[in-house]
Design a protein around this motif. Sequence first.
Motif, mmCIF file in Angstrom:
data_model
loop_
_atom_site.group_PDB
_atom_site.id
_atom_site.type_symbol
_atom_site.label_atom_id
_atom_site.label_comp_id
_atom_site.label_asym_id
_atom_site.label_seq_id
_atom_site.Cartn_x
_atom_site.Cartn_y
_atom_site.Cartn_z
ATOM 1 N N VAL A 28 45.881 36.364 42.570
ATOM 2 C CA VAL A 28 45.291 35.320 41.711
ATOM 3 C C VAL A 28 45.353 33.963 42.396
ATOM 4 N N TRP A 29 46.483 33.666 43.026
ATOM 5 C CA TRP A 29 46.602 32.391 43.729
ATOM 6 C C TRP A 29 45.577 32.276 44.847
ATOM 7 N N ASN A 30 45.386 33.361 45.612
ATOM 8 C CA ASN A 30 44.386 33.332 46.684
ATOM 9 C C ASN A 30 42.984 33.103 46.125
ATOM 10 N N SER A 31 42.656 33.784 45.030
ATOM 11 C CA SER A 31 41.328 33.616 44.431
ATOM 12 C C SER A 31 41.139 32.209 43.890
ATOM 13 N N VAL A 32 42.162 31.683 43.231
ATOM 14 C CA VAL A 32 42.064 30.314 42.689
ATOM 15 C C VAL A 32 41.930 29.306 43.820
ATOM 16 N N LEU A 33 42.714 29.468 44.877
ATOM 17 C CA LEU A 33 42.664 28.534 45.999
ATOM 18 C C LEU A 33 41.299 28.575 46.687
ATOM 19 N N ILE A 34 40.810 29.768 46.983
ATOM 20 C CA ILE A 34 39.515 29.885 47.660
ATOM 21 C C ILE A 34 38.396 29.363 46.772
ATOM 22 N N SER A 35 38.378 29.774 45.505
ATOM 23 C CA SER A 35 37.299 29.349 44.599
ATOM 24 C C SER A 35 37.353 27.843 44.349
ATOM 25 N N GLY A 36 38.559 27.292 44.221
ATOM 26 C CA GLY A 36 38.677 25.848 44.010
ATOM 27 C C GLY A 36 38.215 25.045 45.211
ATOM 28 N N LEU A 37 38.601 25.470 46.412
ATOM 29 C CA LEU A 37 38.153 24.769 47.619
ATOM 30 C C LEU A 37 36.642 24.850 47.780
ATOM 31 N N VAL A 38 36.071 26.020 47.498
ATOM 32 C CA VAL A 38 34.616 26.165 47.605
ATOM 33 C C VAL A 38 33.918 25.267 46.584
ATOM 34 N N ALA A 39 34.445 25.207 45.365
ATOM 35 C CA ALA A 39 33.827 24.366 44.338
ATOM 36 C C ALA A 39 33.853 22.888 44.739
ATOM 37 N N VAL A 40 34.989 22.420 45.250
ATOM 38 C CA VAL A 40 35.109 21.001 45.607
ATOM 39 C C VAL A 40 34.250 20.658 46.816
ATOM 40 N N PHE A 41 34.417 21.402 47.912
ATOM 41 C CA PHE A 41 33.673 21.088 49.129
ATOM 42 C C PHE A 41 32.185 21.424 48.987
ATOM 43 N N TRP A 56 34.689 33.468 42.809
ATOM 44 C CA TRP A 56 35.704 34.373 42.278
ATOM 45 C C TRP A 56 35.189 35.811 42.244
ATOM 46 N N ASN A 57 33.930 35.996 41.877
ATOM 47 C CA ASN A 57 33.367 37.335 41.721
ATOM 48 C C ASN A 57 32.866 37.945 43.028
ATOM 49 N N GLU A 58 32.903 37.204 44.132
ATOM 50 C CA GLU A 58 32.409 37.742 45.394
ATOM 51 C C GLU A 58 33.329 38.850 45.902
ATOM 52 N N PHE A 59 32.714 39.825 46.564
ATOM 53 C CA PHE A 59 33.484 40.980 47.009
ATOM 54 C C PHE A 59 33.259 41.320 48.486
ATOM 55 N N LEU A 60 32.010 41.346 48.947
ATOM 56 C CA LEU A 60 31.713 41.879 50.272
ATOM 57 C C LEU A 60 32.328 41.032 51.384
ATOM 58 N N ILE A 61 32.089 39.737 51.371
ATOM 59 C CA ILE A 61 32.607 38.876 52.436
ATOM 60 C C ILE A 61 34.128 38.794 52.417
ATOM 61 N N PRO A 62 34.785 38.606 51.262
ATOM 62 C CA PRO A 62 36.259 38.658 51.284
ATOM 63 C C PRO A 62 36.795 40.003 51.762
ATOM 64 N N LEU A 77 40.090 38.544 33.292
ATOM 65 C CA LEU A 77 40.765 37.627 32.371
ATOM 66 C C LEU A 77 40.861 36.195 32.895
ATOM 67 N N PRO A 78 41.222 35.963 34.168
ATOM 68 C CA PRO A 78 41.285 34.569 34.642
ATOM 69 C C PRO A 78 39.952 33.842 34.570
ATOM 70 N N THR A 79 38.854 34.521 34.925
ATOM 71 C CA THR A 79 37.549 33.863 34.847
ATOM 72 C C THR A 79 37.151 33.596 33.406
ATOM 73 N N LEU A 80 37.526 34.489 32.507
ATOM 74 C CA LEU A 80 37.228 34.263 31.093
ATOM 75 C C LEU A 80 37.978 33.053 30.567
ATOM 76 N N ILE A 81 39.250 32.931 30.941
ATOM 77 C CA ILE A 81 40.023 31.761 30.529
ATOM 78 C C ILE A 81 39.439 30.491 31.134
#
Length: 303
Positions: free
Chosen positions: A98-111, A235-241, A280-284
Amino acid sequence: MTVGQSENEHQQLVDEEHPAPAPPRRNGRRRRTGLEWLALAVTLVVGVIMGAPLLLVLLNAVKSPEDFSAHGPLGLPTGIYLDGIKTFWEAVDFPRKVWNSVLISGLVAVFGVLISVLNAYALGIGRVRGRMWVLVAFLLATIVPQEALLYPLYIMFKNIGLYDTIWSVVIVFVVIHGAFGTYLLASVFGAFPRELLEAAALDGANRRQILWRVVVPVCRPTLAVLAVFFFIWTWNEFLIPLSFLVSADNQTVQVGIATLQGERIMNVTTISASALLGVLPTLIFFLVFQRTLTRGLTAGAIK
């Protein structure tokens, strides 16, 4: 003037003096029409259809394997069984994922939003030469299949030492989402009121000050919506990660779920638990930023 024209003008005067009565109100509220009730019913049906899979996953996540075998996926659980959630939580080190997903998704959103704003400011307000062709190039970049990018990106990240790091995924998605954000914001900035820009320039503001003190505050709801979408999409990406994050310590939630399922150590209950914890995290996140989405869409519709 003809007789028909005079009658029409007389009717218009009568309508202005005696407007049609408003729909009756009940307890201070306007009574809904039949069409509105129909739209509400259709919305409820669509909501139930969309929420049914999540409810089914929730039921099977708290159902024991024996209960699932006896009553099937549609049966109600006879008791709350949490061992499936516990097994998945421990097997994939879920907090780390979860931390990895939040960190990656947050950095992508900001940058991603930052790059989109800078590019769109140059294209939409700066009016660079060949603006249309540049926007077409950005649009084409968003429709390139990810499968076509894997091998060249793999070679590049291997050579520069970013393979199997979260920065490889962040860079890829910042570029992909930034291209879409540039294409979207360029049209928004292109319709920006010129009066505000001219007033700021007369007050002595340079281009950088105009961007951060005039354009960005006015377009903040749109930028917030774009950041939310970037976060959820990443968050929902799968192939590249899956391709670039091979170490368990760097993997995201989606990759961790797929990796554990591939090891064939989970039953149906644990699989349902993994699906529940994955969404659940994306829903929240969506519920927390629901007002942001609503305000952003409303600000874009009412101008």
